[in-house]
Design a protein around this motif. Structure first.
Motif, PDB file in Angstrom:
ATOM      1  N   UNK A   1       0.800  -1.327  -0.006  1.00 48.38           N
ATOM      2  CA  UNK A   1      -0.025  -0.091   0.136  1.00 48.38           C
ATOM      3  C   UNK A   1       0.881   1.146  -0.036  1.00 48.38           C
ATOM      4  N   UNK A   2       0.798   2.142  -0.816  1.00 44.31           N
ATOM      5  CA  UNK A   2       1.442   3.345  -0.950  1.00 44.31           C
ATOM      6  C   UNK A   2       1.556   4.152   0.358  1.00 44.31           C
ATOM      7  N   UNK A   3       0.512   4.101   0.993  1.00 40.69           N
ATOM      8  CA  UNK A   3       0.424   5.120   2.462  1.00 40.69           C
ATOM      9  C   UNK A   3       0.729   4.352   3.521  1.00 40.69           C
ATOM     10  N   UNK A   4       1.478   3.141   3.651  1.00 40.39           N
ATOM     11  CA  UNK A   4       1.496   2.308   4.601  1.00 40.39           C
ATOM     12  C   UNK A   4       3.025   1.887   4.741  1.00 40.39           C
ATOM     13  N   UNK A   5       3.749   2.129   5.791  1.00 42.91           N
ATOM     14  CA  UNK A   5       5.102   1.580   5.844  1.00 42.91           C
ATOM     15  C   UNK A   5       5.148   0.881   7.015  1.00 42.91           C
ATOM     16  N   UNK A   6       5.569  -0.512   6.816  1.00 44.13           N
ATOM     17  CA  UNK A   6       5.864  -1.504   8.017  1.00 44.13           C
ATOM     18  C   UNK A   6       7.340  -2.033   8.029  1.00 44.13           C
ATOM     19  N   UNK A   7       8.145  -1.650   8.789  1.00 42.83           N
ATOM     20  CA  UNK A   7       9.433  -1.987   9.067  1.00 42.83           C
ATOM     21  C   UNK A   7       9.528  -3.398   9.121  1.00 42.83           C
ATOM     22  N   UNK A   8      10.638  -4.244   8.707  1.00 44.35           N
ATOM     23  CA  UNK A   8      10.983  -5.334   8.917  1.00 44.35           C
ATOM     24  C   UNK A   8      12.095  -5.519   9.847  1.00 44.35           C
ATOM     25  N   UNK A   9      11.519  -5.725  11.130  1.00 44.38           N
ATOM     26  CA  UNK A   9      12.329  -6.000  12.370  1.00 44.38           C
ATOM     27  C   UNK A   9      13.539  -4.756  12.502  1.00 44.38           C
ATOM     28  N   UNK A  10      13.015  -3.687  12.241  1.00 49.94           N
ATOM     29  CA  UNK A  10      14.145  -2.584  12.172  1.00 49.94           C
ATOM     30  C   UNK A  10      14.744  -2.534  13.734  1.00 49.94           C
ATOM     31  N   UNK A  11      13.864  -2.881  14.687  1.00 52.53           N
ATOM     32  CA  UNK A  11      14.427  -2.427  15.984  1.00 52.53           C
ATOM     33  C   UNK A  11      14.220  -3.879  16.620  1.00 52.53           C
ATOM     34  N   UNK A  12      15.546  -4.311  16.996  1.00 49.40           N
ATOM     35  CA  UNK A  12      15.803  -5.579  17.542  1.00 49.40           C
ATOM     36  C   UNK A  12      15.423  -6.062  19.001  1.00 49.40           C
TER      37      UNK A  12
ATOM     38  N   UNK B   1      13.933   7.349  12.152  1.00 50.94           N
ATOM     39  CA  UNK B   1      14.759   6.247  12.795  1.00 50.94           C
ATOM     40  C   UNK B   1      15.047   4.909  11.878  1.00 50.94           C
ATOM     41  N   UNK B   2      14.275   4.854  10.933  1.00 48.28           N
ATOM     42  CA  UNK B   2      14.408   3.734   9.880  1.00 48.28           C
ATOM     43  C   UNK B   2      15.663   4.164   8.994  1.00 48.28           C
ATOM     44  N   UNK B   3      15.960   5.561   8.566  1.00 50.73           N
ATOM     45  CA  UNK B   3      16.713   5.937   7.922  1.00 50.73           C
ATOM     46  C   UNK B   3      17.994   5.998   8.640  1.00 50.73           C
ATOM     47  N   UNK B   4      18.059   6.066  10.018  1.00 52.87           N
ATOM     48  CA  UNK B   4      19.596   6.403  10.750  1.00 52.87           C
ATOM     49  C   UNK B   4      20.000   5.174  11.138  1.00 52.87           C
ATOM     50  N   UNK B   5      21.189   4.658  10.524  1.00 50.05           N
ATOM     51  CA  UNK B   5      21.931   3.502  11.075  1.00 50.05           C
ATOM     52  C   UNK B   5      22.615   3.610  12.277  1.00 50.05           C
ATOM     53  N   UNK B   6      22.620   5.020  12.899  1.00 54.52           N
ATOM     54  CA  UNK B   6      23.121   4.978  14.174  1.00 54.52           C
ATOM     55  C   UNK B   6      21.956   4.871  15.251  1.00 54.52           C
ATOM     56  N   UNK B   7      20.722   4.723  14.852  1.00 54.68           N
ATOM     57  CA  UNK B   7      19.526   4.425  15.890  1.00 54.68           C
ATOM     58  C   UNK B   7      20.135   3.006  16.566  1.00 54.68           C
ATOM     59  N   UNK B   8      19.851   2.693  17.924  1.00 61.16           N
ATOM     60  CA  UNK B   8      20.285   1.582  18.454  1.00 61.16           C
ATOM     61  C   UNK B   8      19.569   0.438  17.807  1.00 61.16           C
ATOM     62  N   UNK B   9      19.974  -0.790  17.774  1.00 64.67           N
ATOM     63  CA  UNK B   9      19.229  -2.062  17.735  1.00 64.67           C
ATOM     64  C   UNK B   9      18.930  -2.034  16.050  1.00 64.67           C
ATOM     65  N   UNK B  10      19.913  -1.330  15.333  1.00 66.37           N
ATOM     66  CA  UNK B  10      19.480  -1.157  13.599  1.00 66.37           C
ATOM     67  C   UNK B  10      19.760  -2.813  13.357  1.00 66.37           C
ATOM     68  N   UNK B  11      18.592  -3.284  12.402  1.00 65.18           N
ATOM     69  CA  UNK B  11      18.510  -4.448  11.840  1.00 65.18           C
ATOM     70  C   UNK B  11      17.892  -4.188  10.412  1.00 65.18           C
ATOM     71  N   UNK B  12      18.318  -5.158   9.618  1.00 66.04           N
ATOM     72  CA  UNK B  12      17.697  -4.906   8.184  1.00 66.04           C
ATOM     73  C   UNK B  12      17.650  -3.661   7.579  1.00 66.04           C
ATOM     74  N   UNK B  13      18.674  -2.997   7.920  1.00 64.59           N
ATOM     75  CA  UNK B  13      18.573  -1.454   7.597  1.00 64.59           C
ATOM     76  C   UNK B  13      18.446  -1.181   6.115  1.00 64.59           C
TER      77      UNK B  13
END
Length: 420
Positions: free
Chosen positions: A40-51, A65-77
């Motif tokens: 869906x163009x108006x929905x974003x669901x991260x894939x385990x972005x926060x571990x 937070x999904x863009x920033x690799x420095x955010x803690x617990x980054x995964x599947x960035x």
């Protein structure tokens, strides 16, 4: 605010809209569900972005937070970047992590969220756990995490869903309804509506066509459990909700609560947890039994709903809790100027002598003996508590931990040639 906007960040059409979380027993379709939502163009669901562990995860989160690799617990960035960058305007932002339900009360205290759960036939989930445990090249899966653990976790998931606070916006989605047959479009439309994103014909058609390619494979795949697993599954009626979910396709906690209550009551009557402990060592050439302390302490001991089967077992009543508190307070006063540990232990022994049928007092005795490194006696105290309250997971966990520490301590003495 869900998002601080920058050049990379899609615009949140309603910055005050609740977040959403996708969860379900591992191997029950949470990744595929997230993929469906992301079409869906108006929905974003991260894939385990926060571990996990979830207590350390970023929550509430924002698009940045999904863009920033420095955010803690980054995964599947990189994977998340590829999903979110084409989107320009969002109405729903979330993240999928299968075990969100383990720490859900704490998460919801930080900020409300809409909750999406997957329901998959627990026998199929257990088979999938066995398949990963048998794959020696799968570095992301412990060899001991076998099918019986999946069945225990299935009951934990249902219990958490059933106990959601009134007013929580939650939806249970049937695996078959979303991924198989003619109900795909209807089920996915219900999810879009639940997130207030509106219908999107392109997203519905694309996902429906995608799933048609897998329909024969998913429908006809043989999923045979070990004989003792199948007996366990049949004996405790673990497929009891399958037909209900197949018919409903999506369900709220209010719709399922009577059925889940009936299911949990049956588990209590069939001594489900005792049966689990008896069967866990029956796997051929598998460290399933050795994995038990790790599983109990790591998954349940520090969770919000740590006593997984409180609903099923003998939870303490108000009188017992007051008794335990009174004993501890009396011990604290008496021990102010003396040997605290020994005095507390003396009072704990006196308490179980006066009230031998109170499981909480035996558990308190076990806790104190463990603190004093008297592991054999501690295990016996926890064992007695477990017999009195068979579904008290804390007592079971204490017994396993005491025996594990006893074994480690014995090995240490042997390695150093110390007299016993």
């Amino acid at each position: 605010m869900l998002c601080t906007q920058n050049d990379q960040c899609p615009v949140m059409q309603n910055p005050e809209a609740p977040l959403f979380l996708v969860m379900g027993v591992p191997r029950s379709g949470t990744t595929a569900l997230a993929d469906a939502l992301n079409r869906h163009p108006a929905i974003f669901c991260g894939i385990e972005r926060f571990d996990w562990p979830l207590e350390k995860a970023v929550y509430p989160f924002c698009i940045d937070d999904f863009f920033d690799p420095q955010v803690p617990d980054a995964k599947f960035h990189e994977r998340n970047l590829a999903i979110v960058q084409p989107k320009t305007e969002l109405v729903a932002l979330g993240n999928k992590k299968p075990r969100y339900y383990i720490s859900l009360p704490s998460l919801l205290q930080r900020q409300p969220a809409r909750l999406i759960w997957t329901y998959r036939n627990p026998a199929h989930t257990a088979f999938s756990w066995n398949a990963r445990a048998l794959n020696t090249e799968d570095a992301g899966w412990h060899r001991g995490m076998t099918g019986l653990y999946a069945l225990v976790e299935f009951t934990q998931m249902l219990l958490t869903f059933r106990n959601l606070p009134e007013g929580t916006e939650a939806l249970m989605v049937d695996y078959n309804g979303l991924f198989l047959g003619k109900g795909i479009r209807t089920t996915l439309s219900s999810l879009f509506d639940f997130l207030q994103a509106g219908s999107d014909e392109k997203a519905l058609s694309e996902f429906e066509q995608r799933q048609e390619r897998f329909a024969d494979y998913l429908t006809n795949k043989q999923r045979e459990l070990y004989d003792f697993e199948q007996s366990f599954y049949d004996r405790h009626g673990l497929g009891e909700l399958d037909s209900i979910m197949t018919e409903l396709k999506t369900a709220t906690p209010q719709q399922l609560r009577p059925q889940i209550d009936s299911f949990l009551l049956r588990l209590a009557q069939s001594k489900f947890l005792n049966d689990f402990f008896l069967n866990i060592s029956r796997y051929p050439d598998s460290p399933a039994a050795e994995f038990l302390p790790n599983y109990l302490s790591g998954l349940f001991a520090n969770a919000d709903n740590a006593t997984v089967f409180t609903v099923l077992g003998q939870s303490l009543n108000k009188q017992h809790r007051q008794l335990v508190n009174a004993i501890h307070e009396h011990s604290r006063i008496q021990c102010a100027n003396g040997d605290v540990a020994k005095a507390v232990l003396r009072h704990a022994h006196q308490a179980v002598t006066r009230h031998p049928d109170n499981p909480s007092l035996h558990k308190s005795l076990g806790d104190q003996l463990t603190r004093m490194h008297r592991f054999q006696e501690a295990a016996e105290a926890f064992k007695r508590a477990s017999k009195l309250a068979p579904y008290d997971m804390a007592a079971r966990t204490g017994m396993v931990q005491a025996l594990t520490l006893l074994q480690a301590n014995t090995k240490h003495r042997q390695d150093h040639h110390e007299p016993r």
